[in-house]
Design a protein around this motif. Structure first.
Motif, PDB file in Angstrom:
ATOM      1  N   ASN A 105      -0.087  -9.711  -6.142  1.00 48.40           N
ATOM      2  CA  ASN A 105      -0.165  -8.250  -6.131  1.00 48.40           C
ATOM      3  C   ASN A 105       1.115  -7.615  -6.675  1.00 48.40           C
ATOM      4  OD1 ASN A 105      -2.806  -7.834  -4.737  1.00 48.40           O
ATOM      5  ND2 ASN A 105      -1.761  -8.970  -3.111  1.00 48.40           N
ATOM      6  N   ILE A 106       2.145  -8.430  -6.898  1.00 45.67           N
ATOM      7  CA  ILE A 106       3.398  -7.960  -7.488  1.00 45.67           C
ATOM      8  C   ILE A 106       3.494  -8.418  -8.942  1.00 45.67           C
ATOM      9  CG2 ILE A 106       5.920  -8.114  -7.393  1.00 45.67           C
ATOM     10  CD1 ILE A 106       4.934  -6.517  -5.106  1.00 45.67           C
ATOM     11  N   TRP A 107       3.220  -9.712  -9.126  1.00 43.81           N
ATOM     12  CA  TRP A 107       3.425 -10.302 -10.457  1.00 43.81           C
ATOM     13  C   TRP A 107       2.127 -10.411 -11.280  1.00 43.81           C
ATOM     14  CZ3 TRP A 107       5.932 -14.548  -7.110  1.00 43.81           C
ATOM     15  CH2 TRP A 107       7.183 -14.107  -6.650  1.00 43.81           C
ATOM     16  N   GLU A 140       2.639  -2.447 -14.470  1.00 43.40           N
ATOM     17  CA  GLU A 140       2.966  -1.065 -14.789  1.00 43.40           C
ATOM     18  C   GLU A 140       3.124  -0.219 -13.526  1.00 43.40           C
ATOM     19  OE1 GLU A 140       4.012   2.129 -17.029  1.00 43.40           O
ATOM     20  OE2 GLU A 140       3.738   0.044 -17.681  1.00 43.40           O
ATOM     21  N   GLY A 141       2.236  -0.469 -12.552  1.00 41.44           N
ATOM     22  CA  GLY A 141       2.310   0.280 -11.295  1.00 41.44           C
ATOM     23  C   GLY A 141       3.620   0.050 -10.561  1.00 41.44           C
ATOM     24  N   TRP A 142       4.083  -1.204 -10.516  1.00 35.84           N
ATOM     25  CA  TRP A 142       5.338  -1.496  -9.799  1.00 35.84           C
ATOM     26  C   TRP A 142       6.541  -0.983 -10.596  1.00 35.84           C
ATOM     27  CZ3 TRP A 142       5.649  -2.200  -4.953  1.00 35.84           C
ATOM     28  CH2 TRP A 142       4.590  -2.794  -4.244  1.00 35.84           C
ATOM     29  N   PHE A 202       0.818  -1.217   0.000  1.00 38.58           N
ATOM     30  CA  PHE A 202       0.000   0.000   0.000  1.00 38.58           C
ATOM     31  C   PHE A 202       0.854   1.272   0.000  1.00 38.58           C
ATOM     32  CE2 PHE A 202      -2.440  -3.406   1.979  1.00 38.58           C
ATOM     33  CZ  PHE A 202      -3.589  -3.375   1.223  1.00 38.58           C
ATOM     34  N   GLU A 203       2.168   1.102  -0.092  1.00 37.85           N
ATOM     35  CA  GLU A 203       3.040   2.266  -0.213  1.00 37.85           C
ATOM     36  C   GLU A 203       3.162   2.702  -1.674  1.00 37.85           C
ATOM     37  OE1 GLU A 203       6.797   1.567   1.665  1.00 37.85           O
ATOM     38  OE2 GLU A 203       5.895   0.715   3.476  1.00 37.85           O
ATOM     39  N   ASN A 204       2.714   1.846  -2.595  1.00 38.02           N
ATOM     40  CA  ASN A 204       2.822   2.140  -4.024  1.00 38.02           C
ATOM     41  C   ASN A 204       1.731   3.131  -4.439  1.00 38.02           C
ATOM     42  OD1 ASN A 204       2.937   2.117  -6.844  1.00 38.02           O
ATOM     43  ND2 ASN A 204       3.362  -0.082  -6.943  1.00 38.02           N
ATOM     44  N   PRO A 205       2.109   4.329  -4.830  1.00 36.60           N
ATOM     45  CA  PRO A 205       1.095   5.343  -5.202  1.00 36.60           C
ATOM     46  C   PRO A 205       0.531   5.141  -6.608  1.00 36.60           C
ATOM     47  CG  PRO A 205       3.285   6.273  -5.454  1.00 36.60           C
ATOM     48  CD  PRO A 205       3.485   4.882  -4.914  1.00 36.60           C
ATOM     49  N   PHE A 206       1.045   4.151  -7.350  1.00 35.08           N
ATOM     50  CA  PHE A 206       0.609   3.953  -8.736  1.00 35.08           C
ATOM     51  C   PHE A 206      -0.390   2.799  -8.861  1.00 35.08           C
ATOM     52  CE2 PHE A 206       4.906   5.739  -8.795  1.00 35.08           C
ATOM     53  CZ  PHE A 206       4.687   6.904  -9.518  1.00 35.08           C
TER      54      PHE A 206
END
Length: 988
Positions: free
Chosen positions: A177-179, A193-195, A140-144
């Motif tokens: 949630n990563i891959w 794309e978000g990561w 949840f630290e990912n702003p994208f």
């Protein structure tokens, strides 16, 4: 064209509401504990595990959740479960009374993100399967990323052993949630794309490792283990419901709590972090509510650390400071504030309570529903900073000074649970320290020295709402009025009772200083008594051998003195006189006088030492008499010449002693002069040392002038008092020496007199209590005797087994013996009709043998009562006579057991006019004979010193006399010999 648009929520919103929103780590823990309280848990535990992967576990035994509740409530932000209208069903309360809700915003669960990155939450509701979820808060630290693209893996399972098998599956789902996942290509593309964007940003910002890489490096199999799960009562099947949160990659604030270094030995960040952790959580529930007030007694909390499977307590359930400790403070303010802002209660100032204390509000409050401040209560206390101004003793003052570091601060509790951050050293919500910086004397209360709290309830004060980050109340009109009311009460109490503006303070301080002087005198008395006992012990140990040797030499001289006098010339007689005088000087030097009345365990050693000293003095008196008579009878010199020779010898001895005293006195005076000069130098620098820091801070504009001026006044008063206490004893002692007053002798005399009267008062109280007790017991025993007799009679009428019959007979026999003993005491009754009876020696013998039973045989004591004694006859009240013999026989039985003879013997005899009670024990010391019949004198280790006094008083009331026989040729046994002269005594 107008088109509707909806808010779109980024995943980082959860991070804002959780990790970034909460004030700090201990506040986050308190939020999770409150959630456990709302779930009707009876206990919540925080376990911290050391090792390569440090884990935190928050465990409770609340009602728990099933899967549906977990998804619809725990994973739903801002649920209705925290609204005032929600009630927990009775079957979910675990048998507990309804609890007021503590949560407000429905986001408290997100506080777990502030404790560590990876969360494994497990919950179980009674008769339902376990539900578990794995969350990595770093997602949840990912702003994208959008919030809907984060999927939380959740499973159900029935048995504990299943979890370890399912954990890798949970981890794999979480890594989606990563891959991304193969069945949702659109989401996978958005996630990828978000990561990518987030990692590029972190690398641009020069982060060493990206968040994505950190998450991917997590090895779930190495993180959580059975040793973590086993601490949860549900896992061990001790309870059937509850919730557990296992947190990995914990923050520094938790990790540092595993340190085994004592807090006093730490510094810097570690010290601050551990202190704040303790200050925040140590008093999580209200410790200042009394037993008759609403309090939380069914909710326990603790923090435990684990090192190599060994637990250690970080924060326990036992309270080191609660309302009982608060009541020992010298200043206490307690009472209630009503809806109109009026405070009504009482205040204790300098140890004295003042009731009916009322504080009016500063202004009338217009009541509006959305701004109203409802009723609340206060209970707080403090103590004087300067010990010389405090009514507390030194031990209490030191204790409260130490505890103020850990538990000081004015806290706020809502429905019994702590409202953060009030009460911590970094919180001055009621502006206590701000006002105090202006005038410390007038604004008396100090936040660091306050113990206590303000207690509110959600029901009466719904407008006092917490900030989202739990950093205190939201600033609204209600919170401002609430603060104004509390501040007004504090200032009013300072003005009227505690501060420099109060009329009570100066007289109270005067009384306290007088009391402190008395306490110091008492402390000096005890110190002197201790020193005297040490002196006596040292002298006994050092001199006893020499004293015995001198006694033996004097004894040998006494045996041959007559022969030496007969054969000696005048010169030889004079030399013999000098030798005897030297013996006198030596024995005089062995004297231990003055001696305290109470020597404690030294008593026996002193008596043995004193016995040799007195025996030597007695022999020397005889020798002096004999040698003086021989010199007087000699015709070789005139009387004047003989006296002159003795005078010269005595003068030489006196001068020798003076020289010895002078040398010792000069040495001590020189040493004391040096110490006195050092003390004066220290006193001169004390004030500068005390105020230097204040002046420096004023120069640097860190402190205000008013504050520094007040500190200068305070320190001057303190230093003046301390200097007076240090220097005046020297002046007083020298003045007394100039007046030739023996300070030591006077001090020991005063000490002995004080000890004697204190002991007498104490024993009089004990005697009074004994009389009251006997009166009550005697009244009740008659009814108890009848009840026991009735009960035993009923039991005896029943058919009993052999074993029961034996037990019945034993109980009956014991009852008969007990009542028989009590009947023997009937002559001691003070009330009722009193008649003179004929008392004979035979009756006394029968009474004695019946009272003591077979005690003489058990102790191997020979009791001999002669025919002369048995034939005595006189008329008297039995209540006067029988207790006398009981007391004398009791004493004899006690002391003959210390006899060195093989046979222990007690003898009762009589002649024509007197009656003798004697034994072959150790007898009475010569020094004790004069006070033998005084009240409270005793040499028994557990005696009261009343028996012989009562014997004498009883006998005197009838015109009889008792004495202790001191003439050796009149004693009938070698131990204690008492003689009674009965008025009207005859022999039949």
């Amino acid at each position: 064209m107008i088109a509707p648009v909806v808010f779109r929520t980024r995943a980082r919103t959860i991070d804002h509401l959780g990790r970034e929103q909460i004030a700090d780590c201990p506040t986050a823990i308190s939020e999770l504990w409150k959630n456990a309280y709302d779930a009707y848990a009876t206990k919540v535990e925080l376990h911290l595990f050391g090792g390569e992967f440090k884990i935190a576990a928050i465990l409770d035994d609340g009602h728990g959740m099933d899967r549906q509740e977990f998804e619809s409530k725990w994973l739903t932000i801002g649920t209705e479960s925290k609204t005032s209208g929600f009630d927990v069903l009775e079957q979910d309360r675990n048998g507990l009374s309804p609890r007021p809700k503590q949560g407000q915003k429905g986001i408290g669960r997100l506080s777990s993100a502030a404790l560590g990155s990876l969360l494994l939450i497990i919950s179980k509701r009674k008769n339902k399967p376990f539900v578990a979820a794995l969350i990595d808060w770093r997602l949840f630290e990912n702003p994208f990323l959008y919030l809907q693209d984060i999927h939380i893996p959740v499973i159900e399972f029935d048995h504990q052993y299943t979890l370890m098998e399912e954990l890798p599956k949970l981890f794999d789902q979480m890594m989606g949630n990563i891959w991304g996942e193969s069945d949702d290509q659109a989401r996978t593309q958005r996630v990828a794309e978000g990561w990518k964007q987030f990692s590029e940003q972190e690398l641009t910002d020069r982060f060493e490792t990206t968040t994505q890489a950190k998450i991917e490096k997590t090895l779930i199999a190495d993180v959580f283990a059975e040793q973590h799960f086993n601490k949860w009562s549900v896992w061990g099947n001790n309870t059937q419901q509850g919730t557990a949160m296992f947190i990995a990659d914990i923050v520094y604030d938790l990790e540092i709590q595993l340190s085994r270094t004592p807090l006093a030995n730490t510094e810097g960040a570690e010290k601050i972090t551990r202190e704040r952790f303790f200050q925040t959580l140590s008093n999580f529930t209200d410790p200042f509510a009394k037993s008759d007030e609403p309090t939380i007694a069914d909710f326990k909390y603790s923090v435990t650390g684990w090192s190599d499977l060994s637990p250690f307590n970080i924060l326990g359930e036992d309270r080191e400071f609660d309302f009982r400790d608060l009541e020992d403070l010298e200043h206490i303010l307690e009472g209630e504030v009503d809806n109109e802002g009026y405070f009504r209660g009482r205040i204790k100032a300098f140890g004295t309570w003042h009731d009916n204390y009322v504080v009016k509000p500063l202004q009338p409050y217009k009541i509006r529903r959305d701004t109203a401040v409802g009723a609340f209560s206060l209970r707080l206390g403090t103590f004087e900073l300067q010990i010389n101004s405090s009514s507390l003793n030194n031990e209490q003052h030191a204790k409260f000074t130490e505890q103020a570091e850990k538990y000081g601060g004015l806290k706020v509790y809502r429905d019994g649970l702590r409202v953060m951050p009030y009460g911590r050293v970094d919180s001055d919500y009621f502006s206590i320290e701000e006002r105090r910086s202006k005038n410390a004397g007038r604004y008396f209360w100090s936040n660091r020295r306050i113990f206590g709290r303000v207690a509110i309830s959600r029901k009466d004060n719904p407008n006092l709402k917490d900030k989202a980050g739990r950093e205190g109340f939201i600033e609204n009109r209600a919170s401002k009025r609430f603060r104004e009311i509390v501040e007004n009460v504090l200032q009013d109490s300072a003005n009227k009772y505690l501060g420099t503006k109060s009329d009570l303070r100066e007289p109270a301080l005067t009384n306290i200083k007088e009391q402190k002087n008395r306490e110091k005198a008492e402390e000096d008395r005890k110190k002197l008594q201790s020193q005297e006992r040490k002196r006596i012990r040292t002298n006994i140990n050092n001199n006893i051998k020499s004293l015995v040797e001198q006694f033996n030499e004097i004894s040998l001289l006494r045996q041959c003195i007559n022969e030496q006098i007969t054969k000696s010339s005048l010169d030889e007689l004079q030399l013999l006189k000098i030798k005897i005088d030297l013996f006198n000087q030596t024995i005089q030097s062995f004297s231990l006088s003055p001696v305290p009345t109470n020597l404690g365990r030294l008593e026996e050693s002193y008596r043995a030492y004193r016995k040799h000293e007195l025996a030597a003095r007695e022999l020397l008196r005889e020798l002096t008499y004999l040698i003086n008579k021989a010199l007087a009878d000699s015709k070789a010199q005139s009387s004047y010449e003989k006296a002159l020779e003795v005078y010269r010898s005595k003068l030489s001895s006196i001068n020798s002693n003076i020289t010895r005293y002078a040398a010792k006195g000069k040495e001590l005076l020189a040493r004391q002069q040096g110490q006195f000069e050092l003390l004066v130098k220290e006193c001169r620098g004390q004030y500068k040392l005390a105020v230097d820091d204040y002046l420096t801070d004023l120069k640097l504009e860190k402190l205000s002038l008013d504050f520094v001026l007040n500190k200068l006044d305070e320190e001057q008063l303190k230093v003046d008092i301390e200097n007076s206490q240090k220097l005046s004893p020297y002046i007083t002692a020298i003045e007394r020496i100039n007046e030739q007053i023996d300070l030591e002798g006077l001090a020991i005399y005063s000490m002995n007199e004080t000890a004697k009267y204190q002991e007498e008062v104490s024993r009089l109280h004990a005697l009074a209590q004994l009389g009251i007790t006997v009166e009550i017991i005697g009244h009740e025993l008659e009814g108890l005797d009848q009840t026991i007799n009735y009960g035993l009679k009923l039991i005896g009428e029943e058919a009993l087994s052999q074993r029961q019959q034996a037990a019945y007979e034993n109980a009956k026999h014991a009852h008969l013996v007990l009542m028989e003993k009590l009947r023997f005491l009937s002559p001691l009754k003070l009330s009722g009709k009193k008649e003179v009876e004929k008392i004979t020696g035979y009756k006394i013998e029968s009474y004695i043998k019946s009272f003591f039973g077979d005690q003489f045989n058990k102790l191997a004591i020979e009791l001999e009562i002669t025919e002369h004694f048995k034939q005595i006859v006189f008329f008297e009240l039995p209540s006067r006579i029988y207790p006398v013999f009981i007391n004398l026989l009791n004493n004899a039985i006690y002391w003959v057991q210390y006899s060195k003879n093989n046979t222990r013997k007690i003898l009762l005899d009589s002649n024509l006019n007197e009656v003798f009670i004697a034994d072959n024990g150790i007898g009475v010391e010569q020094d004790d004979v004069n006070q033998l019949f005084t009240l409270f004198f005793t040499r028994k280790s557990r005696g009261r010193g009343v028996g012989l006094y009562l014997c004498k008083q009883n006998l005197q009331a009838g015109g009889h006399k008792i004495r202790y026989e001191t003439h050796e040729n009149k004693k009938i046994l070698e131990g204690a010999n008492f003689v009674i002269e009965f008025k009207g005594l005859i022999h039949e």
